[in-house]
Design an enzyme around this catalytic site. Structure first.
Site, PDB file in Angstrom:
ATOM      1  N   GLY A   1      43.876  45.585  41.786  1.00  0.00           N
ATOM      2  CA  GLY A   1      45.091  45.344  42.533  1.00  0.00           C
ATOM      3  C   GLY A   1      45.294  43.885  42.885  1.00  0.00           C
ATOM      4  O   GLY A   1      44.346  43.098  42.937  1.00  0.00           O
ATOM      5  N   SER A   2      46.540  43.518  43.122  1.00  0.00           N
ATOM      6  CA  SER A   2      46.862  42.187  43.616  1.00  0.00           C
ATOM      7  C   SER A   2      46.554  42.102  45.112  1.00  0.00           C
ATOM      8  O   SER A   2      46.270  43.105  45.764  1.00  0.00           O
ATOM      9  CB  SER A   2      48.341  41.884  43.376  1.00  0.00           C
ATOM     10  OG  SER A   2      48.636  41.887  42.006  1.00  0.00           O
ATOM     11  N   GLY A   3      46.637  40.884  45.636  1.00  0.00           N
ATOM     12  CA  GLY A   3      46.360  40.666  47.042  1.00  0.00           C
ATOM     13  C   GLY A   3      44.974  40.153  47.321  1.00  0.00           C
ATOM     14  O   GLY A   3      44.641  39.862  48.477  1.00  0.00           O
ATOM     15  N   HIS A   4      44.139  40.034  46.264  1.00  0.00           N
ATOM     16  CA  HIS A   4      42.755  39.563  46.421  1.00  0.00           C
ATOM     17  C   HIS A   4      42.542  38.185  45.789  1.00  0.00           C
ATOM     18  O   HIS A   4      41.409  37.761  45.599  1.00  0.00           O
ATOM     19  CB  HIS A   4      41.790  40.555  45.777  1.00  0.00           C
ATOM     20  CG  HIS A   4      41.938  41.953  46.267  1.00  0.00           C
ATOM     21  ND1 HIS A   4      41.818  42.285  47.595  1.00  0.00           N
ATOM     22  CD2 HIS A   4      42.213  43.116  45.606  1.00  0.00           C
ATOM     23  CE1 HIS A   4      42.006  43.596  47.736  1.00  0.00           C
ATOM     24  NE2 HIS A   4      42.249  44.111  46.542  1.00  0.00           N
TER      25      HIS A   4
ATOM     26  N   HIS B   1      40.578  46.528  51.472  1.00  0.00           N
ATOM     27  CA  HIS B   1      41.894  47.152  51.581  1.00  0.00           C
ATOM     28  C   HIS B   1      42.112  47.708  52.981  1.00  0.00           C
ATOM     29  O   HIS B   1      43.074  48.433  53.211  1.00  0.00           O
ATOM     30  CB  HIS B   1      42.046  48.286  50.561  1.00  0.00           C
ATOM     31  CG  HIS B   1      41.707  47.895  49.173  1.00  0.00           C
ATOM     32  ND1 HIS B   1      40.535  48.279  48.553  1.00  0.00           N
ATOM     33  CD2 HIS B   1      42.371  47.127  48.278  1.00  0.00           C
ATOM     34  CE1 HIS B   1      40.506  47.767  47.336  1.00  0.00           C
ATOM     35  NE2 HIS B   1      41.604  47.057  47.143  1.00  0.00           N
TER      36      HIS B   1
END
Length: 334
Positions: free
Chosen positions: A57-60, A222
């Site tokens: 996932g994105s955001g990391h 998350h």
């Protein structure tokens, strides 16, 4: 209360970020035509080399796409924020990096990622592309030591991907690349602490609540629950708590070498990370361990979450060579 972000629209944030990444790093990266979530290294894939595909996932950021480049990952499949990429970009990545020696999938141990990467592997088998998978499971807080296969993959990805990518670049056989990746994962340990939540671009709302004077030990990237919510303490005491868990499980002997990552979860500044690094070095000295190399900064984040994690890889001769092997990626070079 809504949070503030420099975005246009939440639904467009990931794709617009990727457009910006490609604009900033054309020497390192390109996207597969008509598949903007499949990001490929310009100088990584080549004939006879095992292809390394990472993703999640994105955001990391800079995980995952920042570690695509020569000597590390050949491609990254990118999902929505905190969500697995679907099979299509994973398949596109694998086909773009297949050099005839097999393709290794590496990603954190999360159910959605496992389902979609496994589906992609099954479809690639129909095209006679052999795929193997190694999951990262470095998060000490997420399961007991005797259930290591249930742990999450977090900031230790950086060292684990680095070792596997070097093995690929050195033209190890498929069997030896897989062995090396599993060995690197088994000797990597991470513990983190969260001080404040992050917010998703689509909601602009905190994804969990934490008291003004509290911290949560072991929270996932998350927002998964940690192992203890405690009053916030000074940096040395927090670092000691994280290091105690890592050193207790690592069982290293005096004179052993380690690689260390002190990682910001997003908004924790360098000043605080280096204060923690100071204490990490003191604890390593007390344990008689040799600090071979260290990274300090944003390597595996959780949007704007405040907090940090400490990762230690317990080196041996092979892992040290692989960690030291040159790489040139969009957001990381060695």
């Amino acid at each position: 209360m809504k949070t503030k972000k420099l975005i246009n629209a939440g639904a467009d944030a990931v794709d617009e970020m990727l457009q910006g990444v490609l604009a900033a790093h054309p020497r390192h990266l390109y996207a597969v035509e008509d598949m903007p979530r499949a990001i490929i290294a310009r100088n990584g894939p080549r004939k006879g080399k095992v292809g390394l595909v990472i993703g999640g996932g994105s955001g990391h950021e800079p995980t995952f796409l920042g570690f695509v480049g020569k000597g590390l990952a050949d491609a990254a499949a990118i999902g929505n924020v905190f969500a697995s990429p679907p099979p299509d970009p994973i398949i596109a990545c694998a086909m773009a990096v297949d050099g005839g020696a097999g393709v290794l999938f590496m990603y954190g141990n999360y159910a959605g990622d496992a389902m979609n990467f496994d589906m992609a592997a099954e479809m690639l088998a129909l095209d006679e592309i052999e795929v193997r998978t190694v999951l990262t499971t470095d998060d000490v807080a997420s399961a007991p030591a005797d259930q290591r296969d249930k742990r999450r993959g977090v900031a230790g990805n950086v060292f684990i991907f680095k070792a596997a990518g070097a093995a690929c670049d050195l033209l190890y056989s498929f069997e030896d690349v897989e062995r090396t990746a599993r060995h690197a994962n088994a000797r990597t340990y991470t513990m983190g602490v969260a001080l404040s939540p992050c917010s998703l671009p689509q909601t602009l709302r905190p994804n969990f609540l934490i008291g003004e004077g509290e911290m949560e030990i072991g929270m996932g990237i998350h927002g998964e629950p940690g192992v203890a919510r405690e009053p916030l303490r000074p940096a040395d005491a927090v670092t000691d708590e994280l290091m105690d868990s890592i050193l207790r499980e690592m069982k290293a002997d005096r004179g052993d070498r380690v690689a260390v990552l002190v990682n910001s979860l997003g908004s924790t500044p360098m000043m605080e990370l280096y204060i923690m690094m100071r204490r990490v070095k003191s604890r390593l000295d007390d344990a008689g361990l040799i600090l071979h190399t260290s990274l300090v900064g944003n390597y595996c984040t959780s949007l704007e979450m405040a907090g940090a994690s400490i990762t230690i890889m317990h080196l041996d001769d092979e892992l040290q060579r692989l960690i030291d092997h040159p790489c040139d990626c969009a957001m990381f070079a060695r």
